[in-house]
Design a protein around this motif. Structure first.
Motif, PDB file in Angstrom:
ATOM      1  N   LYS A  58       0.850  -1.196   0.000  1.00 41.64           N
ATOM      2  CA  LYS A  58       0.000   0.000   0.000  1.00 41.64           C
ATOM      3  C   LYS A  58       0.887   1.248   0.000  1.00 41.64           C
ATOM      4  O   LYS A  58       1.976   1.243   0.571  1.00 41.64           O
ATOM      5  CB  LYS A  58      -0.869   0.061   1.258  1.00 41.64           C
ATOM      6  N   VAL A  59       0.403   2.305  -0.606  1.00 35.91           N
ATOM      7  CA  VAL A  59       1.001   3.618  -0.402  1.00 35.91           C
ATOM      8  C   VAL A  59       0.543   4.060   0.984  1.00 35.91           C
ATOM      9  O   VAL A  59      -0.641   3.962   1.309  1.00 35.91           O
ATOM     10  CB  VAL A  59       0.541   4.624  -1.479  1.00 35.91           C
ATOM     11  N   VAL A  60       1.473   4.500   1.822  1.00 32.54           N
ATOM     12  CA  VAL A  60       1.150   4.852   3.204  1.00 32.54           C
ATOM     13  C   VAL A  60       1.483   6.319   3.457  1.00 32.54           C
ATOM     14  O   VAL A  60       2.579   6.781   3.143  1.00 32.54           O
ATOM     15  CB  VAL A  60       1.932   3.959   4.199  1.00 32.54           C
ATOM     16  N   ALA A  61       0.515   7.029   4.031  1.00 32.66           N
ATOM     17  CA  ALA A  61       0.743   8.390   4.521  1.00 32.66           C
ATOM     18  C   ALA A  61       0.782   8.309   6.038  1.00 32.66           C
ATOM     19  O   ALA A  61      -0.159   7.810   6.663  1.00 32.66           O
ATOM     20  CB  ALA A  61      -0.368   9.322   4.058  1.00 32.66           C
ATOM     21  N   LEU A  62       1.875   8.748   6.630  1.00 35.14           N
ATOM     22  CA  LEU A  62       2.084   8.690   8.077  1.00 35.14           C
ATOM     23  C   LEU A  62       1.959  10.096   8.649  1.00 35.14           C
ATOM     24  O   LEU A  62       2.664  11.015   8.217  1.00 35.14           O
ATOM     25  CB  LEU A  62       3.475   8.114   8.365  1.00 35.14           C
ATOM     26  N   TYR A  63       1.059  10.242   9.625  1.00 38.85           N
ATOM     27  CA  TYR A  63       0.814  11.559  10.217  1.00 38.85           C
ATOM     28  C   TYR A  63       0.675  11.408  11.729  1.00 38.85           C
ATOM     29  O   TYR A  63       0.044  10.469  12.218  1.00 38.85           O
ATOM     30  CB  TYR A  63      -0.464  12.169   9.620  1.00 38.85           C
ATOM     31  N   PHE A  64       1.258  12.333  12.478  1.00 36.67           N
ATOM     32  CA  PHE A  64       1.241  12.295  13.938  1.00 36.67           C
ATOM     33  C   PHE A  64       0.346  13.405  14.468  1.00 36.67           C
ATOM     34  O   PHE A  64       0.423  14.541  14.010  1.00 36.67           O
ATOM     35  CB  PHE A  64       2.662  12.484  14.480  1.00 36.67           C
ATOM     36  N   GLY A  65      -0.494  13.079  15.466  1.00 34.43           N
ATOM     37  CA  GLY A  65      -1.380  14.084  16.031  1.00 34.43           C
ATOM     38  C   GLY A  65      -2.081  13.547  17.256  1.00 34.43           C
ATOM     39  O   GLY A  65      -1.605  12.618  17.905  1.00 34.43           O
ATOM     40  N   TYR A  66      -3.256  14.097  17.555  1.00 36.23           N
ATOM     41  CA  TYR A  66      -4.018  13.650  18.723  1.00 36.23           C
ATOM     42  C   TYR A  66      -5.484  14.037  18.533  1.00 36.23           C
ATOM     43  O   TYR A  66      -5.795  14.978  17.809  1.00 36.23           O
ATOM     44  CB  TYR A  66      -3.438  14.212  20.019  1.00 36.23           C
ATOM     45  N   THR A  67      -6.363  13.301  19.171  1.00 33.18           N
ATOM     46  CA  THR A  67      -7.797  13.471  18.908  1.00 33.18           C
ATOM     47  C   THR A  67      -8.379  14.768  19.455  1.00 33.18           C
ATOM     48  O   THR A  67      -9.409  15.220  18.973  1.00 33.18           O
ATOM     49  CB  THR A  67      -8.621  12.294  19.477  1.00 33.18           C
ATOM     50  N   HIS A  68      -7.755  15.367  20.448  1.00 32.39           N
ATOM     51  CA  HIS A  68      -8.261  16.627  21.016  1.00 32.39           C
ATOM     52  C   HIS A  68      -7.731  17.852  20.274  1.00 32.39           C
ATOM     53  O   HIS A  68      -8.031  18.980  20.666  1.00 32.39           O
ATOM     54  CB  HIS A  68      -7.876  16.731  22.495  1.00 32.39           C
ATOM     55  N   ARG A  95      -3.227   3.662   2.556  1.00 31.93           N
ATOM     56  CA  ARG A  95      -3.603   3.718   3.966  1.00 31.93           C
ATOM     57  C   ARG A  95      -2.990   4.974   4.570  1.00 31.93           C
ATOM     58  O   ARG A  95      -1.827   5.284   4.342  1.00 31.93           O
ATOM     59  CB  ARG A  95      -3.106   2.502   4.756  1.00 31.93           C
ATOM     60  N   VAL A  96      -3.799   5.680   5.341  1.00 31.24           N
ATOM     61  CA  VAL A  96      -3.325   6.821   6.118  1.00 31.24           C
ATOM     62  C   VAL A  96      -3.209   6.330   7.555  1.00 31.24           C
ATOM     63  O   VAL A  96      -4.172   5.808   8.116  1.00 31.24           O
ATOM     64  CB  VAL A  96      -4.308   8.012   6.036  1.00 31.24           C
ATOM     65  N   LEU A  97      -2.023   6.492   8.138  1.00 33.15           N
ATOM     66  CA  LEU A  97      -1.785   6.071   9.521  1.00 33.15           C
ATOM     67  C   LEU A  97      -1.711   7.315  10.397  1.00 33.15           C
ATOM     68  O   LEU A  97      -0.804   8.143  10.238  1.00 33.15           O
ATOM     69  CB  LEU A  97      -0.487   5.270   9.620  1.00 33.15           C
ATOM     70  N   PHE A  98      -2.678   7.434  11.288  1.00 30.36           N
ATOM     71  CA  PHE A  98      -2.736   8.558  12.223  1.00 30.36           C
ATOM     72  C   PHE A  98      -2.217   8.068  13.563  1.00 30.36           C
ATOM     73  O   PHE A  98      -2.886   7.310  14.270  1.00 30.36           O
ATOM     74  CB  PHE A  98      -4.175   9.062  12.343  1.00 30.36           C
ATOM     75  N   VAL A  99      -0.999   8.460  13.913  1.00 25.73           N
ATOM     76  CA  VAL A  99      -0.347   8.000  15.138  1.00 25.73           C
ATOM     77  C   VAL A  99      -0.582   9.023  16.243  1.00 25.73           C
ATOM     78  O   VAL A  99      -0.189  10.184  16.116  1.00 25.73           O
ATOM     79  CB  VAL A  99       1.168   7.805  14.917  1.00 25.73           C
ATOM     80  N   SER A 100      -1.215   8.586  17.327  1.00 26.68           N
ATOM     81  CA  SER A 100      -1.467   9.491  18.438  1.00 26.68           C
ATOM     82  C   SER A 100      -0.180   9.742  19.219  1.00 26.68           C
ATOM     83  O   SER A 100       0.524   8.801  19.597  1.00 26.68           O
ATOM     84  CB  SER A 100      -2.512   8.915  19.391  1.00 26.68           C
ATOM     85  N   VAL A 101       0.113  11.017  19.478  1.00 21.77           N
ATOM     86  CA  VAL A 101       1.233  11.381  20.343  1.00 21.77           C
ATOM     87  C   VAL A 101       0.737  11.668  21.767  1.00 21.77           C
ATOM     88  O   VAL A 101       1.505  12.102  22.614  1.00 21.77           O
ATOM     89  CB  VAL A 101       2.020  12.595  19.786  1.00 21.77           C
ATOM     90  N   ASP A 102      -0.539  11.376  22.013  1.00 19.75           N
ATOM     91  CA  ASP A 102      -1.168  11.641  23.314  1.00 19.75           C
ATOM     92  C   ASP A 102      -1.885  10.378  23.814  1.00 19.75           C
ATOM     93  O   ASP A 102      -3.103  10.375  24.005  1.00 19.75           O
ATOM     94  CB  ASP A 102      -2.162  12.806  23.164  1.00 19.75           C
ATOM     95  N   PRO A 103      -1.122   9.275  24.036  1.00 22.62           N
ATOM     96  CA  PRO A 103      -1.780   8.023  24.409  1.00 22.62           C
ATOM     97  C   PRO A 103      -2.447   8.060  25.780  1.00 22.62           C
ATOM     98  O   PRO A 103      -3.319   7.227  26.056  1.00 22.62           O
ATOM     99  CB  PRO A 103      -0.636   7.001  24.379  1.00 22.62           C
TER     100      PRO A 103
END
Length: 195
Positions: A58-68, A95-103
């Motif tokens: 898959k082509v993957v877009a990796l992005y870091f953030g948080y739900t708030h 696939r877009v991967l949204f990685v939370s930096v606020d676990p």
């Protein structure tokens, strides 16, 4: 997000841009300049542990953030959802991967509900603080979580860069902006294998 948090990445992006070409979307070609996609986390969408190998092909877009996040995260994910919509049937190859930096606040159910509001091809990923620190170091992502204290609210700062990987997991593009969804869709399509 504060400007001072963006400064280290902006310097790196300028250095990369000086050596690399840009696509019509404004993304910078980083082929050979950053490591391959590699991680181990939990996917919020189904609660399963996943690694980068689960996304090969898959082509993957990796992005870091948080739900708030009040602004940058929902805007970026909405733009990426628009990119997926533009791709039509080709979106199954992304696939877009949204990685939370606020676990501490982003539980798996909360992360699943959040990403599901954008597009089915967006996976929320949650890791331990050590897993997140390793992944952010790997891609030179700047973030900081400051717990609430008397007189100061809980605060999360993070860089807003999107890393784009080809189906073999090689880092190919980095995008500082996602507004030009038509051009970014073309960038994604250009990384897909031809049949």
């Amino acid at each position: 997000m504060r400007a001072r948090m963006m400064l280290p990445f902006a310097i790196i992006a300028i250095m990369l841009a000086a050596c690399s070409q840009q696509t019509p979307s404004g993304a910078t070609d980083i082929t050979g300049a950053m490591p391959r996609l590699q991680f181990s986390m939990t996917r919020a969408n189904d609660g399963r542990p996943v690694t980068a190998n689960d996304y090969r092909g898959k082509v993957v877009a990796l992005y870091f953030g948080y739900t708030h996040c009040p602004d940058q995260c929902p805007t970026t994910l909405a733009n990426l959802a628009a990119v997926l919509k533009r791709l039509g049937s080709q979106a199954k190859g992304v696939r877009v991967l949204f990685v939370s930096v606020d676990p501490n606040r982003d539980s798996l159910p909360m992360l699943k509900a959040y990403v599901s509001t954008f597009a089915p091809q967006i996976d929320g990923l949650r890791g331990t603080p050590d897993q997140i620190a390793r992944l952010t170091r790997r891609y030179r992502v700047v973030y900081r979580v400051t717990p609430a204290s008397p007189g100061h609210p809980y605060e999360v700062n993070h860089s807003s860069t999107v890393y784009i990987f080809d189906p073999s997991g090689r880092a190919r593009l980095v995008a500082l902006q996602t507004d030009n969804t038509k051009a970014i869709a073309t960038d994604f399509a250009n990384l897909m294998p031809t049949s």
